[in-house]
Design a protein around this motif. Sequence first.
Motif, PDB file in Angstrom:
ATOM      1  N   PRO A  67       0.817  -1.222   0.000  1.00  0.00           N
ATOM      2  CA  PRO A  67       0.000   0.000   0.000  1.00  0.00           C
ATOM      3  C   PRO A  67       0.848   1.269   0.000  1.00  0.00           C
ATOM      4  N   ILE A  68       0.407   2.244  -0.768  1.00  0.00           N
ATOM      5  CA  ILE A  68       1.056   3.543  -0.839  1.00  0.00           C
ATOM      6  C   ILE A  68       0.048   4.564  -0.315  1.00  0.00           C
ATOM      7  N   LEU A  69       0.374   5.179   0.811  1.00  0.00           N
ATOM      8  CA  LEU A  69      -0.501   6.177   1.421  1.00  0.00           C
ATOM      9  C   LEU A  69      -0.246   7.507   0.719  1.00  0.00           C
ATOM     10  N   MET A  70      -1.326   8.110   0.212  1.00  0.00           N
ATOM     11  CA  MET A  70      -1.232   9.333  -0.581  1.00  0.00           C
ATOM     12  C   MET A  70      -2.073  10.441   0.045  1.00  0.00           C
ATOM     13  N   MET A  71      -1.658  11.690  -0.202  1.00  0.00           N
ATOM     14  CA  MET A  71      -2.457  12.858   0.163  1.00  0.00           C
ATOM     15  C   MET A  71      -2.327  13.867  -0.973  1.00  0.00           C
ATOM     16  N   ASN A  72      -3.435  14.177  -1.605  1.00  0.00           N
ATOM     17  CA  ASN A  72      -3.446  15.141  -2.714  1.00  0.00           C
ATOM     18  C   ASN A  72      -2.410  14.819  -3.789  1.00  0.00           C
ATOM     19  N   GLY A  73      -2.281  13.550  -4.137  1.00  0.00           N
ATOM     20  CA  GLY A  73      -1.362  13.128  -5.185  1.00  0.00           C
ATOM     21  C   GLY A  73       0.088  13.033  -4.772  1.00  0.00           C
ATOM     22  N   ILE A  74       0.377  13.193  -3.485  1.00  0.00           N
ATOM     23  CA  ILE A  74       1.750  13.142  -2.973  1.00  0.00           C
ATOM     24  C   ILE A  74       1.912  11.893  -2.110  1.00  0.00           C
ATOM     25  N   VAL A  75       3.030  11.192  -2.276  1.00  0.00           N
ATOM     26  CA  VAL A  75       3.304  10.001  -1.474  1.00  0.00           C
ATOM     27  C   VAL A  75       3.621  10.427  -0.042  1.00  0.00           C
ATOM     28  N   VAL A  76       2.878   9.864   0.914  1.00  0.00           N
ATOM     29  CA  VAL A  76       3.093  10.131   2.338  1.00  0.00           C
ATOM     30  C   VAL A  76       3.956   9.028   2.931  1.00  0.00           C
ATOM     31  N   ALA A  77       3.627   7.776   2.630  1.00  0.00           N
ATOM     32  CA  ALA A  77       4.357   6.627   3.154  1.00  0.00           C
ATOM     33  C   ALA A  77       4.111   5.424   2.259  1.00  0.00           C
ATOM     34  N   VAL A  78       5.007   4.446   2.348  1.00  0.00           N
ATOM     35  CA  VAL A  78       4.871   3.225   1.564  1.00  0.00           C
ATOM     36  C   VAL A  78       4.938   2.028   2.514  1.00  0.00           C
TER      37      VAL A  78
END
Length: 83
Positions: free
Chosen positions: A52-63
């Motif tokens: 899973p890739i955690l995203m916010m507004n199209g930006i990677v937050v964490a992987v």
Amino acid sequence: MTLEYAKLTGALSVTFNPEGLSAHPHGRSGSRKLKKLFQEYQVPSWQRRRTPILMMNGIVVAVGNLFVDKDFYGSDCELVWDK
């Protein structure tokens, strides 16, 4: 892995598609494409689209349980991914 809650200002989403995404892991210099980061972290190719890739507004937050992006690193909340 811990996140800075105050920096999570937008809606969060999860994706499993790393194509074209870049990130700057906390504690490392420079940003890299996720494809290269998965190779460096020795994630098998078959497992990359299951991470899973955690995203916010199209930006990677964490992987997954690999890293938190430097812009979101902190000590307010913890990211846990259990396969």
